[in-house]
Design an enzyme around this catalytic site. Structure first.
Site, PDB file in Angstrom:
ATOM      1  N   GLU A  49     -20.942  35.032  -9.785  1.00 55.22           N
ATOM      2  CA  GLU A  49     -21.333  35.796  -8.597  1.00 55.22           C
ATOM      3  C   GLU A  49     -21.537  37.252  -8.982  1.00 55.22           C
ATOM      4  OE1 GLU A  49     -18.686  35.671  -5.201  1.00 55.22           O
ATOM      5  OE2 GLU A  49     -18.405  33.505  -5.414  1.00 55.22           O
ATOM      6  N   ASN A  78     -16.787  36.585 -11.449  1.00 55.61           N
ATOM      7  CA  ASN A  78     -17.440  37.216 -10.297  1.00 55.61           C
ATOM      8  C   ASN A  78     -17.160  38.712 -10.370  1.00 55.61           C
ATOM      9  OD1 ASN A  78     -17.917  34.605  -9.475  1.00 55.61           O
ATOM     10  ND2 ASN A  78     -16.576  34.682  -7.677  1.00 55.61           N
ATOM     11  N   TYR A  89     -18.171  42.596  -8.639  1.00 55.71           N
ATOM     12  CA  TYR A  89     -18.850  43.410  -7.621  1.00 55.71           C
ATOM     13  C   TYR A  89     -18.654  44.902  -7.847  1.00 55.71           C
ATOM     14  CZ  TYR A  89     -19.692  39.079  -5.158  1.00 55.71           C
ATOM     15  OH  TYR A  89     -20.130  37.825  -4.844  1.00 55.71           O
ATOM     16  N   HIS A 143     -13.696  26.426  -2.735  1.00 51.06           N
ATOM     17  CA  HIS A 143     -14.067  27.803  -2.383  1.00 51.06           C
ATOM     18  C   HIS A 143     -13.428  28.098  -1.023  1.00 51.06           C
ATOM     19  CE1 HIS A 143     -17.240  31.074  -3.328  1.00 51.06           C
ATOM     20  NE2 HIS A 143     -16.502  31.532  -2.330  1.00 51.06           N
ATOM     21  N   ARG A 176     -25.384  27.143  -7.623  1.00 57.08           N
ATOM     22  CA  ARG A 176     -23.936  26.945  -7.484  1.00 57.08           C
ATOM     23  C   ARG A 176     -23.601  26.784  -6.003  1.00 57.08           C
ATOM     24  NH1 ARG A 176     -19.352  31.367  -7.306  1.00 57.08           N
ATOM     25  NH2 ARG A 176     -17.589  29.960  -7.207  1.00 57.08           N
ATOM     26  N   GLU A 226     -12.071  32.171  -7.401  1.00 55.56           N
ATOM     27  CA  GLU A 226     -11.233  33.341  -7.118  1.00 55.56           C
ATOM     28  C   GLU A 226      -9.862  32.978  -6.550  1.00 55.56           C
ATOM     29  OE1 GLU A 226     -13.262  36.339  -4.836  1.00 55.56           O
ATOM     30  OE2 GLU A 226     -14.920  36.493  -6.242  1.00 55.56           O
TER      31      GLU A 226
HETATM   32  C1  FCB Z   1     -16.392  36.836  -3.293  1.00 59.70           C
HETATM   33  C2  FCB Z   1     -16.411  35.437  -2.722  1.00 59.70           C
HETATM   34  C3  FCB Z   1     -17.708  35.065  -2.055  1.00 59.70           C
HETATM   35  C4  FCB Z   1     -18.310  36.216  -1.287  1.00 59.70           C
HETATM   36  C5  FCB Z   1     -18.359  37.460  -2.142  1.00 59.70           C
HETATM   37  C6  FCB Z   1     -18.992  38.645  -1.472  1.00 59.70           C
HETATM   38  O1  FCB Z   1     -15.070  37.290  -3.327  1.00 59.70           O
HETATM   39  O2  FCB Z   1     -16.153  34.500  -3.738  1.00 59.70           O
HETATM   40  O3  FCB Z   1     -17.473  33.941  -1.249  1.00 59.70           O
HETATM   41  O4  FCB Z   1     -17.614  36.411  -0.129  1.00 59.70           O
HETATM   42  O5  FCB Z   1     -17.074  37.800  -2.574  1.00 59.70           O
END
Ligand code: FCB
Length: 471
Positions: free
Chosen positions: A365, A295, A297, A123, A79, A168
């Site tokens: 992500e 995405n 985290y 992006h 990607r 995002e």
């Molecule tokens: C996300 C973004 C990516 C990167 C990660 C850690 O929010 O899409 O570009 O910065 O976080």
């Protein structure tokens, strides 16, 4: 310690992800115009150490080496994002041939390595000239986005199957226009909400153009969050509902339920005056998608923060009266983010419970920033990242077992890179980049991911006999 690899379904896509401004460098080469991130990063005080993406990982010149790393890794897909200001230096008008040529070469290099490109159209690197005209505050930007999409799709559409309109949009609208932590660094109320809406309109426009040009797989990438209340107290529950509106419902309700969030009024009251909405927008925004990119985290927890409190949440011009709290007793990454893999499963199953018609999911992500060091043997033994990836892929496998259709997973990120306002201090790569020499060093996590992919191929061949592998 010996643990089984998380077992993903047959045909599952394994990939890695990057973004143009974070890796390409070559910021003024071959006719590229400035983006809002060039302006922002060159403004003193905006990024850590004054870091910019001028050179970044020099991927613009080193892409053959980076594709070779991907080939050796064995991924099915990669990607990457296209920088709008390489294609249209001022955001409108005819294509800059050299800009399109770069992505054409990259696409062919990937296909030559048997890697399927997955292209993100936006992006975050908006042409500065469009920001000067109002940026995402104005509907015109969403119209220009359609023209830009056509230029890219007409050039790459014969070879690229998977398209992501936006990455995002939450960050573009709220980090960029309300909190000012991201480009363009604005702190505005209603204009930030207008930006959120115009991003959705831009997405709808791009979907229409992509369909017209025969794109096979079209989706959007969202950073949907698992948002929880700090306590069962009604005030905290209400705070979490407002935060959920801001983080999630703004996007998911129009995209997957054909309506604006029912909680708008209680979330931001008069700020959302709706002046930026037009008849027909919901139909445009809600056009069917082939997939949704998620995405993930870390989870988020919020407490009520009455507007009289001088809280951190006041940083945002879209003040919803909430305060983030961190009840997680878990490890944190160098971003300060708690590591809570179970939250990933809860997020995915919850999303499908709420939107039974949700399109299939790609994890576009997931990854972690760690305090990597180069060992005397020259290797990077990033065990924390290996554990993070292992545990989050296990959480994805659990969501699949619970009935969520997840088709693939892209690690963020292939390379250490420019982590926006954090500059180069935060390292997310499974490949280390030495920014002085541009030397790439695959970390232990890269080797782990390679073995995982290999293991799955072997399982496919041997009809999914379980594979044991130490991490
Ligand atoms: C996300 C973004 C990516 C990167 C990660 C850690 O929010 O899409 O570009 O910065 O976080």
């Amino acid at each position: 310690m010996s643990t089984p690899f998380p077992v993903l379904p047959r045909g599952f896509t394994f990939g890695t992800a990057t973004a143009s401004y974070q890796i390409e460098g070559a910021h003024d080469e071959d006719g590229r115009g400035p983006s809002i991130w060039d302006t922002f990063s060159h403004t003193p005080g905006r990024t850590k150490d004054g870091a910019t993406g001028d050179t970044a990982c020099d991927h613009y010149h080193r892409y053959p080496e980076d594709v070779a790393l991907l080939r050796d890794l064995g991924v099915d897909s990669y990607r990457f994002s296209v920088a709008w200001p390489r294609i249209q230096p001022t955001g409108t008008g005819p294509a800059n041939a050299k800009g399109l040529d770069f992505y054409d070469r990259l696409t062919d290099e990937l296909l030559g390595a048997e890697i399927a490109p997955a292209v993100t159209l936006y992006h975050w690197d908006l042409p500065q000239a469009l920001e000067d005209l109002g940026g995402w505050r104005t509907r015109e930007t969403a119209e220009h986005f359609a023209e830009y999409t056509r230029l890219v799709a007409e050039r790459l559409g014969d070879r690229v199957a998977r398209w992501i309109t936006l990455n995002e949009p939450f960050c573009t609208a709220f980090s960029g226009y309300a909190e000012g932590r991201h480009a363009p660094g604005a702190q505005e109320g209603t204009p930030a909400l207008a930006a959120a809406h115009h991003l959705l309109v831009a997405h709808g426009n791009a979907v229409r153009v992509l369909r017209e040009t025969g794109a096979r797989e079209v989706g959007i990438t969202l950073n949907i969050d698992l948002v929880e209340a700090a306590s069962p107290a009604p005030a905290d529950v209400a705070a979490a509902r407002r935060a959920g509106t801001l983080h999630n419902d703004v996007w998911t309700e129009p995209l997957f339920a054909g309506r604006y969030p029912a909680t708008e009024a209680e979330t931001w009251g008069a700020l959302a005056d709706g002046s930026y909405r037009e008849d027909g927008d919901l139909a445009l925004i809600g056009a069917p998608l082939d997939f949704v990119g998620i995405n993930f985290y870390r989870p988020l927890t919020f407490a009520d923060a009455p507007h009289t409190e001088p809280e951190e949440s006041r940083r945002s011009a879209v003040d919803i009266g909430v305060r983030p709290v961190d009840p997680y007793g878990s490890r944190h990454t160098t971003m300060g983010w708690p590591v809570v893999p179970e939250a990933f499963t809860t997020l995915l199953t919850g999303l499908v419970a709420r939107y039974p018609e949700l399109p299939p999911v790609y994890i576009t992500e997931n990854g972690s920033a760690e305090a990597d060091t180069v060992a005397p043997d020259g290797a990077v033994h990033d065990q924390d990242r290996v554990t993070y990836l292992h545990d989050h892929l296990t959480a994805v496998a659990a969501a699949i077992d619970a009935g969520v259709e997840v088709r693939g997973y892209y690690v963020w990120s292939l390379l250490d890179n420019f982590e926006w306002a954090h500059g180069y201090r935060q390292r997310f790569g499974i490949v280390r980049v030495d920014y002085d020499t541009q030397k790439r060093t695959p970390k232990d996590s890269y080797h782990w991911f390679r073995r995982l992919i290999e293991g799955h191929r072997a399982m496919d061949d041997a009809d999914r006999a379980p594979v044991q592998e130490s991490r």
